[in-house]
Design an enzyme around this catalytic site. Sequence first.
Site, PDB file in Angstrom:
ATOM      1  N   ARG A  29       0.834  -1.217   0.000  1.00 56.96           N
ATOM      2  CA  ARG A  29       0.000   0.000   0.000  1.00 56.96           C
ATOM      3  C   ARG A  29       0.865   1.263   0.000  1.00 56.96           C
ATOM      4  O   ARG A  29       0.636   2.193  -0.787  1.00 56.96           O
ATOM      5  CB  ARG A  29      -0.910  -0.022   1.234  1.00 56.96           C
ATOM      6  N   ASP A 111      15.913 -12.953   3.332  1.00 66.24           N
ATOM      7  CA  ASP A 111      17.255 -12.942   2.728  1.00 66.24           C
ATOM      8  C   ASP A 111      17.337 -13.783   1.457  1.00 66.24           C
ATOM      9  O   ASP A 111      18.076 -13.446   0.526  1.00 66.24           O
ATOM     10  CB  ASP A 111      18.327 -13.354   3.747  1.00 66.24           C
ATOM     11  N   GLY A 112      16.575 -14.874   1.393  1.00 68.77           N
ATOM     12  CA  GLY A 112      16.546 -15.684   0.162  1.00 68.77           C
ATOM     13  C   GLY A 112      16.018 -14.854  -1.002  1.00 68.77           C
ATOM     14  O   GLY A 112      16.585 -14.865  -2.109  1.00 68.77           O
ATOM     15  N   ASP A 136      10.919 -14.117  10.813  1.00 66.90           N
ATOM     16  CA  ASP A 136      12.116 -14.641  11.501  1.00 66.90           C
ATOM     17  C   ASP A 136      13.026 -13.554  12.069  1.00 66.90           C
ATOM     18  O   ASP A 136      13.859 -13.844  12.929  1.00 66.90           O
ATOM     19  CB  ASP A 136      12.937 -15.520  10.544  1.00 66.90           C
ATOM     20  N   ASP A 138      15.630 -12.262  10.922  1.00 66.61           N
ATOM     21  CA  ASP A 138      17.023 -12.732  10.857  1.00 66.61           C
ATOM     22  C   ASP A 138      17.876 -11.959   9.855  1.00 66.61           C
ATOM     23  O   ASP A 138      18.956 -12.407   9.486  1.00 66.61           O
ATOM     24  CB  ASP A 138      17.042 -14.236  10.523  1.00 66.61           C
ATOM     25  N   GLY A 179      10.893 -19.952  13.112  1.00 65.20           N
ATOM     26  CA  GLY A 179      12.099 -19.112  13.056  1.00 65.20           C
ATOM     27  C   GLY A 179      13.169 -19.683  12.152  1.00 65.20           C
ATOM     28  O   GLY A 179      14.252 -19.142  12.054  1.00 65.20           O
ATOM     29  N   ARG A 180      12.875 -20.802  11.549  1.00 63.03           N
ATOM     30  CA  ARG A 180      13.820 -21.517  10.681  1.00 63.03           C
ATOM     31  C   ARG A 180      15.121 -21.813  11.431  1.00 63.03           C
ATOM     32  O   ARG A 180      15.103 -22.640  12.311  1.00 63.03           O
ATOM     33  CB  ARG A 180      14.075 -20.737   9.401  1.00 63.03           C
ATOM     34  N   GLU A 196       9.697 -21.529  31.609  1.00 63.96           N
ATOM     35  CA  GLU A 196      10.679 -22.091  32.548  1.00 63.96           C
ATOM     36  C   GLU A 196      11.953 -22.508  31.806  1.00 63.96           C
ATOM     37  O   GLU A 196      13.031 -22.521  32.383  1.00 63.96           O
ATOM     38  CB  GLU A 196      10.078 -23.302  33.290  1.00 63.96           C
ATOM     39  N   ILE A 271       0.124 -20.481  12.533  1.00 63.99           N
ATOM     40  CA  ILE A 271      -0.666 -19.420  13.187  1.00 63.99           C
ATOM     41  C   ILE A 271       0.227 -18.184  13.382  1.00 63.99           C
ATOM     42  O   ILE A 271      -0.236 -17.042  13.342  1.00 63.99           O
ATOM     43  CB  ILE A 271      -1.247 -19.925  14.536  1.00 63.99           C
ATOM     44  N   GLN A 272       1.540 -18.429  13.545  1.00 65.56           N
ATOM     45  CA  GLN A 272       2.483 -17.316  13.776  1.00 65.56           C
ATOM     46  C   GLN A 272       2.673 -16.449  12.532  1.00 65.56           C
ATOM     47  O   GLN A 272       3.192 -15.345  12.615  1.00 65.56           O
ATOM     48  CB  GLN A 272       3.850 -17.864  14.208  1.00 65.56           C
TER      49      GLN A 272
HETATM   50  P1  ATP Z   1      11.589 -16.491   4.684  1.00 70.92           P
HETATM   51  O1  ATP Z   1      12.921 -16.799   5.306  1.00 70.92           O
HETATM   52  O2  ATP Z   1      10.749 -15.613   5.526  1.00 70.92           O
HETATM   53  O3  ATP Z   1      10.846 -17.706   4.232  1.00 70.92           O
HETATM   54  P2  ATP Z   1      13.017 -15.834   2.269  1.00 70.92           P
HETATM   55  O4  ATP Z   1      12.896 -14.746   1.280  1.00 70.92           O
HETATM   56  O5  ATP Z   1      14.376 -15.979   2.923  1.00 70.92           O
HETATM   57  O6  ATP Z   1      11.875 -15.615   3.345  1.00 70.92           O
HETATM   58  P3  ATP Z   1      13.449 -18.248   0.716  1.00 70.92           P
HETATM   59  O7  ATP Z   1      12.570 -19.431   0.505  1.00 70.92           O
HETATM   60  O8  ATP Z   1      14.813 -18.479   1.272  1.00 70.92           O
HETATM   61  O9  ATP Z   1      12.605 -17.232   1.606  1.00 70.92           O
HETATM   62  O10 ATP Z   1      13.661 -17.499  -0.688  1.00 70.92           O
HETATM   63  C1  ATP Z   1      12.526 -17.076  -1.448  1.00 70.92           C
HETATM   64  C2  ATP Z   1      12.795 -17.225  -2.913  1.00 70.92           C
HETATM   65  O11 ATP Z   1      13.933 -16.424  -3.311  1.00 70.92           O
HETATM   66  C3  ATP Z   1      13.179 -18.633  -3.379  1.00 70.92           C
HETATM   67  O12 ATP Z   1      12.066 -19.473  -3.536  1.00 70.92           O
HETATM   68  C4  ATP Z   1      13.823 -18.320  -4.720  1.00 70.92           C
HETATM   69  O13 ATP Z   1      12.851 -18.019  -5.684  1.00 70.92           O
HETATM   70  C5  ATP Z   1      14.578 -17.037  -4.410  1.00 70.92           C
HETATM   71  N1  ATP Z   1      15.975 -17.334  -4.055  1.00 70.92           N
HETATM   72  C6  ATP Z   1      16.465 -17.713  -2.861  1.00 70.92           C
HETATM   73  N2  ATP Z   1      17.808 -17.896  -2.922  1.00 70.92           N
HETATM   74  C7  ATP Z   1      18.169 -17.649  -4.203  1.00 70.92           C
HETATM   75  C8  ATP Z   1      19.411 -17.691  -4.921  1.00 70.92           C
HETATM   76  N3  ATP Z   1      20.557 -18.008  -4.323  1.00 70.92           N
HETATM   77  N4  ATP Z   1      19.385 -17.373  -6.252  1.00 70.92           N
HETATM   78  C9  ATP Z   1      18.240 -17.036  -6.863  1.00 70.92           C
HETATM   79  N5  ATP Z   1      17.040 -17.002  -6.238  1.00 70.92           N
HETATM   80  C10 ATP Z   1      16.995 -17.289  -4.941  1.00 70.92           C
END
Ligand code: ATP
Length: 347
Positions: A29, A111-112, A136, A138, A179-180, A196, A271-272
Site C-alpha cells: 500500500r 534474505d533468500g 524470523d 534474521d 524461526g527456521r 521455565e 498461526i504465527q
Molecule cells: P523467509 O525466510 O521468511 O521464508 P526468504 O525470502 O528468505 O523468506 P526463501 O525461501 O529463502 O525465503 O527465498 C525465497 C525465494 O527467493 C526462493 O524461492 C527463490 O525463488 C529465491 N531465491 C532464494 N535464494 C536464491 C538464490 N541463491 N538465487 C536465486 N534465487 C533465490
Amino acid sequence: MNTNNIKPVKRIAILTSGGDAPGMNAAIRAIVIAAQHYQIAVIGFYAGFNGLIDYVSMPLGVKDVANIIHKGGTILKSARCPAMKTSLGIAQATSTLLKEKIDALIVIGGDGSFAGSLALHKQWSGQVIGIPATIDNDIDGTDFTIGFSTAINTAIEAIDKIRDTAEAFERIFIVELMGRNSGHITFNVGVACAAEQVISFENFAANNQATGEQEKLLTLAKEIKLAQANRHASYIIVIAENVWQGGASVLAQQLQALANIDCTACILGHIQRGGSPVAKDRILATKLGVGAVQSLIAGKSNIMIAEQNNAIADVALPTAIMHQQGVSESLIQAQENILALTAQRLC
Ligand code: ATP
C-alpha cells in the site's frame, strides 16, 4: 551525487516472496501511494518470482490497495520459486521486466528473496530494492523485519492461553516456535511468557547433536522432576523449530521414556505467520515502503531499505544477506544467567 544523471523512474514492479509476513500488505500500500504521489506506475507480480517467470501481473493503483493495511498475508500472494536458481528462470524473469519496460523492482521478502534479487540484477540493468519482511527477524542491518512483532505477539497470546490450562492441570507443555534457523521468536516469546525453559540455537549448540541432546535431556528431566516435587504449578518449555532432532513431539516422547515425565507437545506452526499486523509492523512497513520509492527516485539500487535506531537507512544487498542478525546478547544473558535460574530457585 549529480541528480542530472539520474534516470527517471516511470514504472516500478513489486512482488512479495518467501514466507508471507503480516505487514506485507501495508508495504504494498505504501509503495503504491508513494508511487502515485511521484507519478510512477506500479505493476504487481504474483506469487513471488513466479510472477516474473510466468508473466502474471496486474497494474496497482491506489484503489487496489484501499482497505488492506490491516490484513495479514499478501494480496500479491507469495511463494518459493526454485526456477529462480536457474539461468533459464533468471532469463525469463529478465525478459518479462524488459517487455514491461520496468525501470525498478522492489522485492518484499527475506534474505533468500534478496539473493534472488541480486541474481536478477546481474542480468538486468534496472534498479533493485529489497524491503525486509519475514517473521524470523534474521536479516542483518535492520533493527526489525516486517512481520516479526506480529508473530511474537501471536505466539505470546497463544502461550498465555496454554499457561492458563497448564496451570489448572499442573501440566508440562513443550511449545515449538517458528524461526527456521534463528531464535529471535523463541527467545523473545520465551522471555515474554516467562517460560521455565528456552531451548534455541543461541543457548543450545552442540558439537555432537546426539550427545548434546542426551546431556540436555538429562538436565531437563532433573529440573522438571525438582519442579514437580517442590511446587504444584505449570511448566512451559519453548523450543525453536529445527533445534532438536524430531522437534517438540520427539522431545516429549524422550522425557516420557527417560523419566516418566508426561509432557504435552504443542506446535504453534503457521498461526504465527497469519493475522492482522500489529501497529509496529504497519508503521514499519509504511515507512520502508515510502522510503523504497524515494530511494529509487534518488537513483539508488542494489540496497535493502532498513530501519536503524528509528531512522530509515540503506544497506547494500550483499551485506544484508552476508550474516544472519543475531538475537540480542543482553536478552540471551538475562535469560540464561538470571531468569532461567529464578525458575529453578522457585523449585
Ligand atoms: P523467509 O525466510 O521468511 O521464508 P526468504 O525470502 O528468505 O523468506 P526463501 O525461501 O529463502 O525465503 O527465498 C525465497 C525465494 O527467493 C526462493 O524461492 C527463490 O525463488 C529465491 N531465491 C532464494 N535464494 C536464491 C538464490 N541463491 N538465487 C536465486 N534465487 C533465490
